[in-house]
Design a protein around this motif. Structure first.
Motif, mmCIF file in Angstrom:
data_model
loop_
_atom_site.group_PDB
_atom_site.id
_atom_site.type_symbol
_atom_site.label_atom_id
_atom_site.label_comp_id
_atom_site.label_asym_id
_atom_site.label_seq_id
_atom_site.Cartn_x
_atom_site.Cartn_y
_atom_site.Cartn_z
ATOM 1 N N GLN A 145 0.816 -1.207 0.000
ATOM 2 C CA GLN A 145 0.000 0.000 0.000
ATOM 3 C C GLN A 145 0.853 1.261 0.000
ATOM 4 O O GLN A 145 0.524 2.244 -0.671
ATOM 5 C CB GLN A 145 -0.945 -0.004 1.207
ATOM 6 N N ASP A 146 1.960 1.256 0.738
ATOM 7 C CA ASP A 146 2.802 2.448 0.754
ATOM 8 C C ASP A 146 3.458 2.664 -0.605
ATOM 9 O O ASP A 146 3.647 3.800 -1.046
ATOM 10 C CB ASP A 146 3.869 2.341 1.845
ATOM 11 N N THR A 147 3.806 1.574 -1.281
ATOM 12 C CA THR A 147 4.348 1.690 -2.636
ATOM 13 C C THR A 147 3.333 2.366 -3.556
ATOM 14 O O THR A 147 3.662 3.289 -4.315
ATOM 15 C CB THR A 147 4.719 0.300 -3.189
ATOM 16 N N LEU A 148 2.082 1.923 -3.476
ATOM 17 C CA LEU A 148 1.030 2.529 -4.304
ATOM 18 C C LEU A 148 0.805 3.993 -3.927
ATOM 19 O O LEU A 148 0.645 4.854 -4.804
ATOM 20 C CB LEU A 148 -0.276 1.736 -4.144
ATOM 21 N N ALA A 149 0.793 4.276 -2.612
ATOM 22 C CA ALA A 149 0.531 5.642 -2.156
ATOM 23 C C ALA A 149 1.633 6.593 -2.602
ATOM 24 O O ALA A 149 1.358 7.693 -3.120
ATOM 25 C CB ALA A 149 0.398 5.664 -0.635
ATOM 26 N N ARG A 150 2.882 6.197 -2.411
ATOM 27 C CA ARG A 150 3.998 7.072 -2.798
ATOM 28 C C ARG A 150 4.071 7.255 -4.320
ATOM 29 O O ARG A 150 4.374 8.344 -4.810
ATOM 30 C CB ARG A 150 5.308 6.509 -2.236
ATOM 31 N N TRP A 151 3.824 6.193 -5.056
ATOM 32 C CA TRP A 151 3.836 6.296 -6.522
ATOM 33 C C TRP A 151 2.750 7.255 -7.007
ATOM 34 O O TRP A 151 3.005 8.156 -7.823
ATOM 35 C CB TRP A 151 3.629 4.904 -7.128
ATOM 36 N N ARG A 152 1.535 7.112 -6.484
ATOM 37 C CA ARG A 152 0.442 7.983 -6.907
ATOM 38 C C ARG A 152 0.690 9.430 -6.455
ATOM 39 O O ARG A 152 0.388 10.377 -7.194
ATOM 40 C CB ARG A 152 -0.884 7.482 -6.336
ATOM 41 N N ARG A 153 1.245 9.605 -5.293
ATOM 42 C CA ARG A 153 1.540 10.957 -4.801
ATOM 43 C C ARG A 153 2.544 11.643 -5.716
ATOM 44 O O ARG A 153 2.399 12.813 -6.070
ATOM 45 C CB ARG A 153 2.065 10.865 -3.366
ATOM 46 N N MET A 154 3.579 10.906 -6.126
ATOM 47 C CA MET A 154 4.594 11.461 -7.021
ATOM 48 C C MET A 154 4.062 11.619 -8.445
ATOM 49 O O MET A 154 4.639 12.347 -9.255
ATOM 50 C CB MET A 154 5.835 10.565 -7.025
ATOM 51 N N SER A 155 2.953 10.940 -8.748
ATOM 52 C CA SER A 155 2.377 10.999 -10.096
ATOM 53 C C SER A 155 1.304 12.069 -10.220
ATOM 54 O O SER A 155 0.557 12.093 -11.206
ATOM 55 C CB SER A 155 1.795 9.628 -10.472
ATOM 56 N N GLY A 156 1.184 12.942 -9.212
ATOM 57 C CA GLY A 156 0.290 14.087 -9.332
ATOM 58 C C GLY A 156 -1.076 13.903 -8.718
ATOM 59 O O GLY A 156 -1.993 14.671 -9.020
ATOM 60 N N PHE A 157 -1.248 12.904 -7.845
ATOM 61 C CA PHE A 157 -2.537 12.690 -7.201
ATOM 62 C C PHE A 157 -2.533 13.255 -5.777
ATOM 63 O O PHE A 157 -1.493 13.322 -5.119
ATOM 64 C CB PHE A 157 -2.865 11.186 -7.136
ATOM 65 N N GLN A 203 8.182 14.546 -2.925
ATOM 66 C CA GLN A 203 7.445 15.623 -3.572
ATOM 67 C C GLN A 203 7.776 15.723 -5.060
ATOM 68 O O GLN A 203 7.072 16.403 -5.811
ATOM 69 C CB GLN A 203 7.779 16.958 -2.909
ATOM 70 N N GLY A 204 8.865 15.081 -5.455
ATOM 71 C CA GLY A 204 9.285 15.149 -6.843
ATOM 72 C C GLY A 204 8.380 14.332 -7.743
ATOM 73 O O GLY A 204 7.656 13.458 -7.294
ATOM 74 N N PRO A 205 8.408 14.602 -9.054
ATOM 75 C CA PRO A 205 7.573 13.843 -9.982
ATOM 76 C C PRO A 205 8.110 12.436 -10.197
ATOM 77 O O PRO A 205 9.321 12.218 -10.191
ATOM 78 C CB PRO A 205 7.651 14.665 -11.274
ATOM 79 N N TYR A 206 7.184 11.490 -10.363
ATOM 80 C CA TYR A 206 7.622 10.134 -10.680
ATOM 81 C C TYR A 206 8.082 10.115 -12.133
ATOM 82 O O TYR A 206 7.458 10.736 -13.001
ATOM 83 C CB TYR A 206 6.490 9.133 -10.467
#
Length: 972
Positions: free
Chosen positions: A134-146, A857-860
């Motif tokens: 879940q943290d992998t998904l959360a961090r990926w989506r956060r870096m992807s602009g969500f 905070q950086g973009p994925y």
């Protein structure tokens, strides 16, 4: 601060004086203290800065200075020490509010709910897997602009918490809950929860979970309790909740019904003694006993076989198959109960009886067996409950056995049957018994009045939304399981006979004129309300003008009921809060496949009914974690892996101590210690959170079960050190005046190896993102791993070394720019999987003007078509193949290339002009990767020079190349 793992050269001990040795020890300790002090000061500085930011809002997200202060004055150690980085970075992330999701944020929301762990719980390996995914998904989506909201919460865990507190009271004060009374006992539970509950939340932080702790809630807090009452009332008013007298899983130790998920079934192959709570001696199971019922007015008998002879005290009939010829003469007859002379009818029932199994006759005990209860309903038979709530024989069992515990009664019944010459013996019998996972007590099917939810219509709706595609379940194979379970669903018993939990919002009305004043005596005397005042009003309306008393049902609701409404109750439902409007429905529910029915299906069934919406768009189910041999993890087997032991390390003695505190019997502890010694002979090494997370994620491709081997996690710890050394290598070459490229690199002007690494980075980015999008998280992790390990570390850095040590400023600048681009993108690509080491290393990179305060905070990274270069990738594939063949050939010849590097000459006879051209142009790369002194490419038909002694030759599998190797080295 981690110390270098390379110890300074020391003189032989005999050459050192005691004073000199002591002085050196003091200097080393002082140096270590100074380094730790520097890091501590940096941490305190960052903390102070965070407090200022939170109070004044003066921190700009574009400013990287405050977070970087953590590393101020800190040299980069030679090796990665996870312990020195993990706590500091999590503190910074949390202090700066990076996990918070604002309802007014204009970015698209991505919402997940962490399956709420028990308030009594501690982190286990299943939690760790859930958290890592879940943290992998959360961090990926956060870096992807969500706008990512990952909701944490705690479950009040009715049974588990009550058991813990009851044991504590008995251990410390020598009192039971009944000694205290309900109100004082519940207060004791609250005191315990406030003092000890939530330990698991601190442990989740150690795993790096980017949960929005500002929204942490508890299923028993005021807002969630309001939601539970509202859900019950609405479901009852719509006719979905009702009260009925049905069989339940009864725990005689807890004196409550328990849910199916709290029952563990043990397969028995035959006769075996089992320890049961409340009994001094083990109880024998895996046995089938036979006894005879005398036929009324006939010198005849019918033999019955049963695994629970004590329940014959509640028999109301004997069933036979209507087509069984051996019992045709007994149709319509009766048998006589040997202990109370009751006449029991012989009934014909083809559904209950298999005439080819056993004696073909079955005792019917509707109050203590589900199949018998159905038979009783078909034949209008009475139900006789012979057990008290604590598992003793009651008055309906007869004076001879009344007051005996059920398994003592078993012995007494068999002895009494033998005395009456009706006992016919026993044999071993393969069977399974249900055991409560909390107490170890053997479950008793018991007829009890309880509250139920009608599940038929709700299940049909839950099934249809998956079929229509409105809800997606992954992996796809789980759909059939979903359909099968919903097709065979039974109504859900939601009441529990506990004191800790949500009290059932139902009141019983006792009228002055009622003949039977017992609670629940009349089914139509119940009122369901949101409060006692509302209940009084409803009672007055229901029984106008009649004097009455009002008493609330003492039972509480099943913990799974509050868990089933948690995804929307946590967002403020039933109120129309800003959180509920913004973040519901949620995006995805990720959990283990073992609670697909007990939690996921119930969330969907209740959620659609109560909110009018499907609670989430996707369900992703992960596998169960087992040990390296595929066995279920069990303390008694000594194969349980505590995630914190993997993160921080544990000696074998420390593992022994943990086991001794587990509450197992002495024999089980000794058995467990043997298992620990076999599984972890040297204890568990410290691997850190990143290595554990990555190991679990990489394993998650195994859809049914994950056979976790700690050695694999250790390997990922070594990989962390490889990444660390790669960045350390880069930093050694990033001089003070190095400035990262402000514009996109001119790819066509870059050296070959630079064009290649950027192209394969692009491919890895594309593979990783596509894998994450389809929830193939293991494939995503492996793609990132392969790029870092195989391409960047093992190939590009090796190819870059000769250029960096060369004399071409332009090429050096190109390699450094490429190296920085790879490090920046590679660390951001890896960050969702390994948050700690990536933040630490990213902060150590030379800063680009566009870089944010934190890596998270950086973009994925995203796929860039202009980075793609298939020609370069194809050429490097040939280079890598030849280099690999050369290394294999060298080993085959027994040439030691670790001590005598660069002494081998390779001749490649190439049958294809195109490939010959590629090898000639890339001879330098082949020589570097294969540690060659030189490489000569010959045309087909050309011979190896006669003065060269051919050590060996090799024909490539595809026939493109014929390799010859000669060397000045001495074979091994």
């Amino acid at each position: 601060m981690a110390m270098s793992c390379r110890a300074p050269t020391e003189l032989p001990h005999s050459a050192l004086s005691a004073d000199a040795a002591e002085l050196r020890k003091q200097k080393k300790e002082e140096k270590a203290r100074q380094k730790e002090l520097k890091k501590h000061k940096a941490s305190e500085k960052a903390r102070a800065r965070a407090e200022v930011c939170s109070s004044t809002s003066s921190c700009s997200q574009g400013s990287s200075a405050p977070v970087r202060e953590i590393l101020e004055g800190s040299d980069m150690p030679n090796t990665y020490d996870p312990g020195s980085a993990e706590a500091l970075w999590y503190l910074a992330w949390e202090d700066y509010g990076y996990f918070f999701a604002a309802p007014d944020d204009r970015r698209p929301p991505f919402v997940m709910v962490l399956p709420p762990p028990n308030v009594t719980g501690v982190l286990h390996i299943g939690h760790a897997l859930t958290a890592a995914i879940q943290d992998t998904l959360a961090r990926w989506r956060r870096m992807s602009g969500f706008n990512v909201l990952w909701l944490p919460g705690l479950d009040h865990a009715g049974i588990a918490t009550q058991v813990v507190v009851e044991k504590k009271l008995m251990r410390e004060k020598g009192v039971t809950k009944h000694d205290l009374g309900r109100e004082r006992f519940v207060q004791e539970v609250w005191n315990w929860v406030e003092r000890y509950g939530g330990t698991i939340c601190h442990q989740l932080r150690q795993l790096g979970c980017s949960l929005d702790w500002s929204r942490q809630c508890f299923t028993m807090d005021e807002r969630r309790s309001k939601a539970v009452v509202e859900a019950f009332v609405r479901l009852h008013d719509s006719g979905l909740i009702y009260r009925n007298n049905r069989l339940v899983n009864w725990d005689c130790t807890l004196k409550t019904a328990i849910s199916d998920i709290e029952v563990e079934y043990r397969e028995l192959r035959g006769r075996i003694p089992i320890t049961v709570p409340g009994y001094n001696d083990p109880v024998e199971f895996g046995v089938i006993y036979s006894f005879a019922y005398p036929i009324e007015e006939k010198n005849d008998e019918i033999i019955i076989a049963t695994t629970r002879p004590e329940t014959m005290l509640g028999d109301v009939a004997v069933a036979i198959h209507p087509e069984d010829p051996k019992y045709a003469h007994l149709h319509g007859k009766f048998v006589i109960h040997p202990f109370d002379e009751r006449k029991l009818p012989i009934v014909c029932d083809k559904d209950l009886v298999d005439m080819n199994f056993g004696t073909g006759a079955v005792k019917v005990t509707p109050a203590h067996d589900a199949s018998d209860l159905l038979c009783g309903e078909r034949h209008n038979l009475p139900s006789i409950n012979i057990l008290t709530d604590d598992g003793k024989i009651n008055s309906f069992g007869g004076p001879l056995f009344q007051g005996l515990p059920r398994f003592e009664a078993r012995k007494a019944v068999l002895k009494a049957l033998e005395k009456k010459k009706l006992y016919r013996g026993s044999i071993d019998n393969a069977m399974k018994i249900g055991v409560c996972s909390r107490t170890g007590d053997v479950i008793e099917p018991l007829l009890k009045p309880q509250w139920y939810i009608k599940c038929g219509g709700l299940a049909a709706q839950a099934k249809s939304i998956v079929k229509s595609g409105e809800l997606q379940i992954l992996p796809e194979r789980s759909k059939e399981t979903w359909y099968r379970w919903l097709d065979n669903i039974q109504d859900w018993c939601i009441s529990r006979q506990l004191w800790w939990g949500h009290r059932v919002p139902a009141w019983y009305v006792t009228l002055e004129g009622d003949k039977n004043k017992g609670m629940g005596a009349y089914d139509d005397h119940w009122v369901v309300a949101r409060s006692e005042s509302e209940a009084k009003k409803l009672a007055g309306e229901k029984f106008p003008g009649q004097e009455h008393n009002l008493d609330q049902d003492p039972d509480v609701l099943d913990t799974w009921f509050s868990s089933a409404i948690f995804p929307y109750a946590a967002l403020g439902w039933p109120d129309n809060t800003s959180d509920f409007r913004t973040f519901f429905p949620t995006s995805v529910l990720e959990t283990g496949h073992d609670i697909l029915f007990f939690w996921v299906a119930r969330i969907v069934m209740l959620g659609v009914n109560l909110t009018g919406q499907v609670p989430f768009k996707q369900v992703y189910l992960h596998a169960m974690v087992r040990d390296a041999q595929g066995r279920k993890m069990s303390k008694s087997l000594g194969n349980v892996v505590n995630p914190l032991d993997v993160i921080h390390g544990a000696t074998l003695n420390e593992l022994y101590k943990e086991l001794e505190k587990s509450g197992l019997s002495k024999s089980e502890v000794e058995k467990g210690k043997e298992g620990l010694k076999t599984s972890f002979p040297k204890g568990i090494p410290r691997c850190g959170a990143d290595a554990l997370r990555f190991g679990l994620i990489a394993y998650s491709r195994q859809e049914v079960s994950i056979n976790l081997d700690i050695k694999i996690v250790e390997a990922y710890k070594r990989w962390c050190n490889k990444i660390w050394n790669a960045v350390r290598f880069a930093k050694l070459h990033f001089h003070k005046d190095f400035v990262p490229p402000k514009r996109d690199l001119n790819l066509s002007s870059l050296p070959f190896c630079c064009q290649w690494i950027i192209s394969v980075l692009n491919e890895s980015i594309q593979t990783t993102v596509k894998s994450l999008e389809r929830f193939d998280i293991s494939a995503a992790a492996i793609a990132v791993y392969s790029w870092w390990y195989d391409y960047l570390c093992n190939m590009f850095i090796e190819l870059a070394k000769p250029i960096l040590s060369g004399d071409s400023p332009r090429d050096i600048k190109c390699v450094l720019d490429t190296l920085w681009l790879c490090m920046d993108n590679g660390l951001r690509l890896l960050h969702p999987f390994m948050p700690f080491i990536t933040e630490e290393l990213w902060q150590r990179l030379p800063k680009h003007y566009s870089m944010k305060q934190s890596i998270m905070q950086g973009p994925y990274p995203s796929h860039r078509e202009e980075w793609r270069n298939e020609i370069v990738e194809a050429e490097m594939a040939e280079v890598d193949k030849i280099a690999g063949l050369a290394r294999s050939l060298r080993c085959h010849c027994g040439m030691d290339f670790t001590n005598q590097r660069g002494k081998m000459k390779l001749y490649v006879v190439c049958n294809n002009e195109q490939y010959r051209r590629v090898l000639n142009e890339r001879a330098a790369e082949v020589s570097t990767l294969a540690d060659l002194d030189s490489l000569e490419v010959l045309r087909a038909g050309e011979h190896v020079p006669p003065e060269v002694v051919c050590a060996a030759e090799h024909l490539a599998d595809d026939g493109k190349y014929r390799l010859f190797v000669s060397s000045l080295m001495t074979p091994l």
